[in-house]
Enzyme design. Structure first.
Site, PDB file in Angstrom:
ATOM      1  CG  ASP A 182     -85.197 -17.908  56.024  1.00  0.00           C
ATOM      2  OD1 ASP A 182     -86.014 -17.662  55.132  1.00  0.00           O
ATOM      3  OD2 ASP A 182     -84.253 -17.140  56.300  1.00  0.00           O
TER       4      ASP A 182
HETATM    5  C1  GLC Z   1     -84.157 -13.825  55.433  1.00  0.00           C
HETATM    6  C2  GLC Z   1     -84.712 -14.475  54.192  1.00  0.00           C
HETATM    7  C3  GLC Z   1     -83.744 -15.375  53.481  1.00  0.00           C
HETATM    8  C4  GLC Z   1     -82.332 -14.864  53.686  1.00  0.00           C
HETATM    9  C5  GLC Z   1     -82.013 -15.019  55.157  1.00  0.00           C
HETATM   10  C6  GLC Z   1     -80.602 -14.525  55.487  1.00  0.00           C
HETATM   11  O1  GLC Z   1     -85.143 -13.779  56.421  1.00  0.00           O
HETATM   12  O2  GLC Z   1     -85.937 -15.181  54.316  1.00  0.00           O
HETATM   13  O3  GLC Z   1     -84.132 -15.417  52.105  1.00  0.00           O
HETATM   14  O4  GLC Z   1     -81.432 -15.589  52.883  1.00  0.00           O
HETATM   15  O5  GLC Z   1     -82.953 -14.334  55.976  1.00  0.00           O
HETATM   16  O6  GLC Z   1     -80.521 -13.151  55.299  1.00  0.00           O
END
Ligand code: GLC
Length: 738
Positions: free
Chosen positions: A264
């Protein structure tokens, strides 16, 4: 490209080039101001050289824009390897559908699949290759802001909805036009954060992890989802992104996932503040050893892997394994032959928010509304008498009705209630719609998650209120349009009180004094405390955040063109402090009887230990009756399923759709078993007076669990099946598992 050619490419790449493929950078760092901000930015000090080496880019979209960027970056890549463009398409790209929790409420996987298909078509035309969706996290605690992005508290419903969403995005072949690769997230158990706090610790037994939290991810992997995203949280004191047991033993070896594992946003570097890595070099070591292929928005990999290899702490083959998965994904998307895939500005403009897509969004919205109370009020009759309906509240004219994980280019294209009612009254002269804001969103200043600051103006209070009361007095019925702002849900939006803001509750109290014919619509991305709203309203309906067709869908349901098709995907507590209060919990040795009269039993002294609205609950505009459950036998064994049947009758005077739910219960086990667990549901539409037999197959597999020795198996003994309209149904039958 053939596998052989791809292998040749991998072998011909320099180590620097390979490590670059393991970096994902936000589109914001390529000069695109429109790119989404879905995480921190200041820390990310990538050099131009590093940005040019990145193998994938997130948070940027637009056909022309991405074609130009792809061309520019491929030229700079030594082997001209194409980028993968990834984006959070959570409930639609430009045609915005109900938020995922609302889609969960529909108990309609087919609808979810259709919505995902449309989202994929629009996103693919806009140059996107991968969507960071579905979020398959089990959501048992409404204080967590991200329950809005999940499908609710039940593992079976979660699995069914997640599978359909993956299928809708990926189709039969992600290379095909209009398909996206899907990325299931957040692995694992992100929804189990302590006290509903986002990013907080998850402490869960392996048994509960495997029985309740993991099945939906596994279902997506079995549905051939192409990517998995790590979760921010620690899982039993080991952050997921560094958790070898979770990522290697469970995800790769047990679940047989061989696709791309992406961190993430910044999660690799966050291993340092987690306190499991002394620095980003150690963070990179831990994450690579856990099998994380792509480092999203952190420089841990690109700045440390080379030296870790030199020091013998990482092997070149580990890097090759990750880069191979990334190249295979690019190849499966067909990017080596066509780096632009479906990017086509004209197609994007033609598809986004087109009439057909809007119609689907309108249907999905009404199918997600949950009617919680209805004292002979809905649907409103617009046929034979003139009537004035007043729409009062901060959501009556709002366009911010699409959730906090959607980013329509022009929010004014999200149909408001006011616009929906304008459409409705243009063809229904009997109805006059009146509008009044009634109150401000909050009774205090409030910083919205997207950085906007709401400033409360005390001087406006009385003006708005008196206008609203005057409007209410002049109306036959009043529709209060209340709720939490969409920026109070989603990531980094946990709440200690799951309430409608007090400023709005004051409005409801005052309006109901001047006109008791109150219908309250609740906009929210989570269950809210609705006991008082229910008492003050003749009808009460959760509309969640319905998306681009909000106004039309609400008009459809208020005036009966459509019925509210939703059921509670999460339990609604009386009080936030009851959270988590999911239905499928264990009995305890001192179960209570739902009163405060007993002593020494599970529960509270100041609140009955029950939910205001239970999982699976929702009213329709007609009535349904259930026959007793009949079984085609009373013994269940492996390979010899039972069939449980009920006759459902529409005993009302309107056509309607019932969501028939089937729950099982293992009366005894070597470990305690849930009071009941959803294992089947079916939506059935019946004419007035019509009956239909609905049957569910009960299998021995449904009763398998991790026994006292952690063996995944069923156990002989007494069992029960329930079939009814929600999780509290007592319409059941007994049988034995032998
Ligand atoms: C965010 C979220 C995730 C998302 C990623 C990219 O922090 O936790 O769900 O897909 O970053 O935006």
């Amino acid at each position: 490209m053939t596998t052989e050619k791809l292998k040749e490419l991998l072998n011909d790449m320099s180590l620097d080039e390979k490590i670059g493929q393991m970096l994902q950078v936000s589109g914001l760092f390529y000069g695109d101001d429109d790119a989404l901000t879905t995480g921190g930015l200041d820390y990310f000090k990538a050099t131009d050289e590093e940005k040019l080496r990145a193998g994938s880019i997130l948070s940027i979209s637009g056909a022309e824009k991405l074609k130009k960027l792809q061309t520019r970056l491929m030229e700079k890549q030594p082997h001209h390897i194409p980028q993968i463009f990834m984006l959070d398409i959570i409930n639609g790209y430009e045609t915005i559908f109900p938020v995922p929790l609302a889609q969960g409420a529909s108990f309609n996987p087919d609808m979810a699949e259709k919505c995902a298909q449309v989202a994929a078509k629009e996103g693919a035309a806009a140059g996107i290759h991968v969507t960071f969706s579905p979020m398959a996290d089990l959501c048992r605690d409404g204080r967590w802001g991200r329950v809005m992005e999940g499908y609710g508290e039940d593992s079976y419903l979660n699995s069914k909805m997640s599978i359909s969403t993956v299928r809708g995005y990926q189709g039969k072949d992600i290379k095909e036009k209009g398909n996206l690769a899907a990325c299931v997230k957040h692995f694992a158990a992100y929804g189990g954060g302590e006290a509903g706090r986002d990013y907080d610790t998850v402490e869960v037994s392996e048994r509960t992890l495997r029985e309740s939290f993991l099945p939906a991810y596994k279902a997506c992997i079995d549905e051939n989802v192409k990517l998995v995203m790590t979760s921010f949280n620690t899982l039993n004191q080991v952050p997921s992104t560094a958790n070898k047991w979770l990522m290697k033993d469970v995800l790769r070896d047990e679940m047989k996932f061989d696709g791309v594992l992406i961190s993430d946003y910044g999660a690799v570097k966050e291993l340092v503040p987690h306190g499991i890595a002394r620095d980003e070099k150690e963070a990179a070591l831990l994450a690579v050893n856990a099998g994380v292929d792509i480092d999203m928005m952190s420089l841990a990999y690109i700045r440390n892997i080379k030296s870790l290899i030199k020091e013998g702490k990482l092997s070149q083959s580990q890097i090759d394994d990750s880069v191979w998965k990334i190249l295979c994904l690019k190849n499966e998307l067909g990017l080596f032959e066509n780096p632009y895939k479906d990017a086509d500005q004209e197609e994007q403009n033609r598809l986004c928010l087109c009439k057909e897509h809007r119609e689907l969004a309108r249907e999905a919205a009404s199918d997600s509304f949950v009617l919680l109370k209805n004292e002979d009020t809905l649907p409103l009759d617009s046929s034979n008498k003139k009537q004035k309906i007043a729409f009062i509240g901060p959501f009556a004219k709002s366009h911010e009705v699409f959730g906090s994980w959607s980013f329509p280019t022009d929010p004014s294209k999200m149909t408001s209630i006011e616009e929906g009612m304008k459409n409705f009254t243009s063809v229904n002269s009997n109805v006059e719609a009146l509008f009044a804001e009634g109150c401000q969103l909050f009774g205090h200043d409030f910083k919205l998650k997207d950085g906007r600051r709401f400033t409360y103006d005390p001087a406006k209070k009385e003006v708005l209120l008196s206008e609203a009361l005057e409007t209410a007095k002049n109306a036959d019925k009043v529709v209060l349009c209340l709720g939490e702002h969409q920026q109070m849900t989603g990531e980094a939006a946990s709440r200690t009180q799951m309430t409608i803001p007090e400023e709005q509750m004051e409005l409801l109290r005052k309006v109901s004094e001047v006109n008791p014919n109150v219908i309250t619509l609740v906009f929210a991305g989570r269950p809210l405390e609705l006991e008082e709203a229910s008492k003050l309203s003749k009808a009460l309906m959760m509309v969640w955040f319905p998306g681009c067709e909000t106004g039309n869908a609400i008009a459809d349901v208020l005036f009966g063109a459509k019925e509210p098709g939703g059921r509670c995907p999460m339990s609604f507590p009386y009080r936030t402090s009851q959270e988590p209060c999911h239905y499928n919990r264990f009995r305890s040795g001192r179960p209570n009887n739902g009163t405060l009269e007993q002593g020494f039993v599970m529960g509270y002294i100041d609140q009955i230990d029950r939910t205001l609205y239970p999982f699976g609950y929702g009213l329709t505009y007609t009535n349904f009756e259930y026959s007793p459950v009949s079984l085609n036998g009373n013994e269940l064994s492996e390979g010899k399923p039972l069939s449980a049947t009920v006759t459902v009758k529409n005993s009302g005077n309107r056509k309607g759709t019932e969501t028939v739910q089937m729950y099982i219960q293992d009366i005894y086990g070597s470990t305690v078993r849930p009071v009941r667990t959803l294992k089947g549901f079916e939506k059935v539409t019946l004419e007035p007076g019509e009956s239909k037999n609905i049957s569910f197959e009960i299998t021995e597999e449904m009763f398998r669990f991790y026994d006292i020795n952690m063996n995944f198996k069923s156990e002989e003994g007494a069992c029960r099946v329930y079939i009814g309209p929600d999780c509290l149904t007592e319409n059941g039958a007994d049988f034995n598992l032998i």
